[in-house]
Structure formats: structure tokens, C-alpha cells
Design a protein around this motif. Structure first.
Motif, PDB file in Angstrom:
ATOM      1  N   ILE A 201       0.868  -1.174   0.000  1.00  0.00           N
ATOM      2  CA  ILE A 201       0.000   0.000   0.000  1.00  0.00           C
ATOM      3  C   ILE A 201       0.903   1.221   0.000  1.00  0.00           C
ATOM      4  O   ILE A 201       1.587   1.503   1.001  1.00  0.00           O
ATOM      5  N   GLU A 202       0.930   1.941  -1.098  1.00  0.00           N
ATOM      6  CA  GLU A 202       1.890   3.025  -1.273  1.00  0.00           C
ATOM      7  C   GLU A 202       1.683   4.188  -0.318  1.00  0.00           C
ATOM      8  O   GLU A 202       2.559   5.033  -0.147  1.00  0.00           O
ATOM      9  N   ALA A 203       0.505   4.265   0.305  1.00  0.00           N
ATOM     10  CA  ALA A 203       0.255   5.353   1.253  1.00  0.00           C
ATOM     11  C   ALA A 203       1.225   5.320   2.436  1.00  0.00           C
ATOM     12  O   ALA A 203       1.477   6.357   3.067  1.00  0.00           O
ATOM     13  N   TYR A 204       1.793   4.151   2.720  1.00  0.00           N
ATOM     14  CA  TYR A 204       2.741   4.025   3.829  1.00  0.00           C
ATOM     15  C   TYR A 204       4.132   4.463   3.364  1.00  0.00           C
ATOM     16  O   TYR A 204       5.019   3.645   3.110  1.00  0.00           O
ATOM     17  N   GLU A 205       4.316   5.758   3.274  1.00  0.00           N
ATOM     18  CA  GLU A 205       5.565   6.294   2.735  1.00  0.00           C
ATOM     19  C   GLU A 205       6.762   5.974   3.620  1.00  0.00           C
ATOM     20  O   GLU A 205       7.838   5.614   3.122  1.00  0.00           O
TER      21      GLU A 205
END
Length: 283
Positions: A201-205
């Protein structure tokens, strides 16, 4: 009578396990090394001999583990030192890792260790001697690494049951040491040893940044030498009263120190709230 001890090492075909097996054989010890690949063991350490026994073993298979321990005792007559080392790293946040990915981590890193312990302690208990090293990680003492929560949790689990095991084995003259290694220059972060999430999940930078730092920058540049870790384990095993906890690496000491400072500060800050829970006296 053997003057050098017999060591049983899981995950002996790579990383710390391989470095330790090589060092022991070079110094005249007896070694049973296990791996999922017999060929990998033989390629790295040679064929079976008077001093070395390669064993194909899946730590998640209790029957496999039991047979490997029996074969070791049949070959050498005894097991003196056990090193629970086989494991792998799973990267991923708690949200993005699937149930199966998490279970796979626990099967190897937790239940694999327990399979070895369950099958070997009866022998150590009866002979009233021995030493068990359970290899955790500094991530089993400090868990604030985004994207490494599941991996750290498996190593926290190892820490928890190792402390209990140490108490359980005292009556039988069996020493137990919990090892917290920092970053060692092995293939632990290389492809095939570490796994990334199947559905990131790319939101977890922050997790992605730390993941890329480990795979791209830290891998191959770890500050600690696995051969020196092997030396440390051998020295600890030679002590009259070996420690229950062993931190390996200046980085491990650094992270552990930060955790201790944080805990002490939070204990002090909230002591009044945290200790106001006793049942009030009716007298």
C-alpha cells in the motif's frame, strides 16, 4: 571421550549460521548443521565426516526436526550446544501483510524454534548439561521500525519464551542465552532471504522508505562481521556462567540504550497515574 563440544545449528548454509559452523569446524568442534537444502550445506561445508554432519531439515516440520536430532545423537553420541538460527525477514506494514504472510513468518521464526526446543530439551535435561542459543534480533527488543512490525513481533516472541526457557532449564544445568544481533553483513537482506509484501500500500511512505533503505543501502553495508559474531558465541559458551541476554554489535547497544532511556522516562513521567491502581484498604 570428546574434548570439544557438539553443536547443533539450524540455518547453517548461510549467514550467521554458516559463519559459526565454519569457525567451529576450523577449531576442532563437532557440528551438525541443518538447512532446507542438503546440497547447499555440502557445497559450503563438505560431506558428512567425523566432525561434520549435514542434515536436510525443515524447521516447520516437527517430524523432520525430531529425526535430525536423533541422527545427530546417533552420529556424535551427544548434543552439547543448540543454536536456533534459521529464519527470514518479512517486510510490510500490519495492514498490508496478508494472514498467510504473517503465519509463514511465525511458522519459521517462532514455531520452528519451538520445534527444536521441544525435541532437544529432553536430551539436554536427561544429560543435565547443555547450552541453548536462541537468535532473536535487536528488532526483538526495539520494535519501532515502520514496515517491520511482524518480523519484530516474531523476534519479541522468541525473547519472551527464551526468558521462560532459561528458568525452566536451570534445574537441569542447561544454560540458555537470548541473542540480540544488530546489522551483520550477511545475505539476510538479499533476495531469497527477505520478503516484501505481496500487496503493498503506497500510502505508507515511511515504511516504503525504510524498506528501500534496507534493500538498497543497508544491504552489503552492514557494520558488523558475522565471523566476529561466531567468535562471540564461542566465547560465551566457554564462560562458567554465561549471560541470559547477549547484545551483538555497537548498533544493537545503541538501539537498546535508546529503548531503555525511553522506558525509564515514561515510567517516571506517568508513575503517579500508573501506580494509582491498587485496591483501597477498607480498614
Amino acid at each position: 571421550m570428546k574434548t570439544k563440544k557438539v553443536w547443533f545449528i539450524t540455518g547453517a548454509s548461510r549467514g550467521l549460521g554458516l559463519a559459526l559452523a565454519k569457525k567451529l569446524i576450523e577449531n576442532g568442534y563437532y557440528v551438525a548443521g541443518t538447512s532446507r537444502s542438503l546440497n547447499a550445506l555440502i557445497q559450503e561445508l563438505g560431506n558428512a565426516s567425523e566432525t561434520f554432519l549435514p542434515l536436510e531439515m525443515d524447521v516447520t516440520n516437527d517430524k523432520d526436526v525430531k529425526e535430525a536430532i536423533i541422527q545427530t545423537i546417533d552420529h556424535f553420541g551427544v548434543i552439547d550446544v543448540v543454536v536456533n538460527n534459521a529464519g527470514f525477514g518479512q517486510i510490510g506494514t500490519l495492514e498490508e501483510l496478508s494472514d498467510q504472510e504473517v503465519k509463514n513468518s511465525y511458522d519459521v521464526n517462532v514455531f520452528g524454534y519451538l520445534n527444536v526446543i521441544r525435541n532437544v530439551t529432553s536430551h539436554l535435561r536427561k544429560q543435565k548439561s547443555g547450552h541453548i542459543f536462541n537468535i532473536s534480533s535487536i528488532g526483538g527488543y526495539v520494535g519501532n521500525f515502520p514496515g517491520f512490525g511482524i518480523y519484530c513481533s516474531t523476534k519479541f516472541a522468541v525473547a519472551g519464551f527464551t526468558e521462560a526457557l532459561a528458568e525452566e532449564m536451570k534445574a537441569f544445568n542447561v544454560n540458555v542465552t537470548l541473542v540480540y544481533p544488530g546489522y551483520f553483513r550477511t545475505n539476510f537482506l538479499s533476495k531469497g532471504s527477505v520478503k516484501t509484501p505481496e500487496k503493498p500500500i503506497e500510502a505508507y511512505e515511511s515504511a516504503r522508505e525504510l524498506e528501500q533503505a534496507h534493500l538498497g543501502q543497508i544491504d552489503g553495508n552492514q557494520p558488523n562481521d558475522p565471523e566476529k559474531a561466531a567468535d562471540a558465541l564461542i566465547k560465551i559458551c566457554q564462560q562458567q556462567t554465561p549471560p541470559g541476554h547477549l547484545f551483538l554489535g555497537k548498533d544493537a547497544y545503541h538501539y537498546a540504550g535508546l529503548k531503555m532511556e525511553l522506558i525509564q522516562a515514561e515510567l517516571a513521567k506517568n508513575e503517579q497515574i500508573g501506580t494509582a491502581t491498587e485496591v483501597e484498604s477498607t480498614n
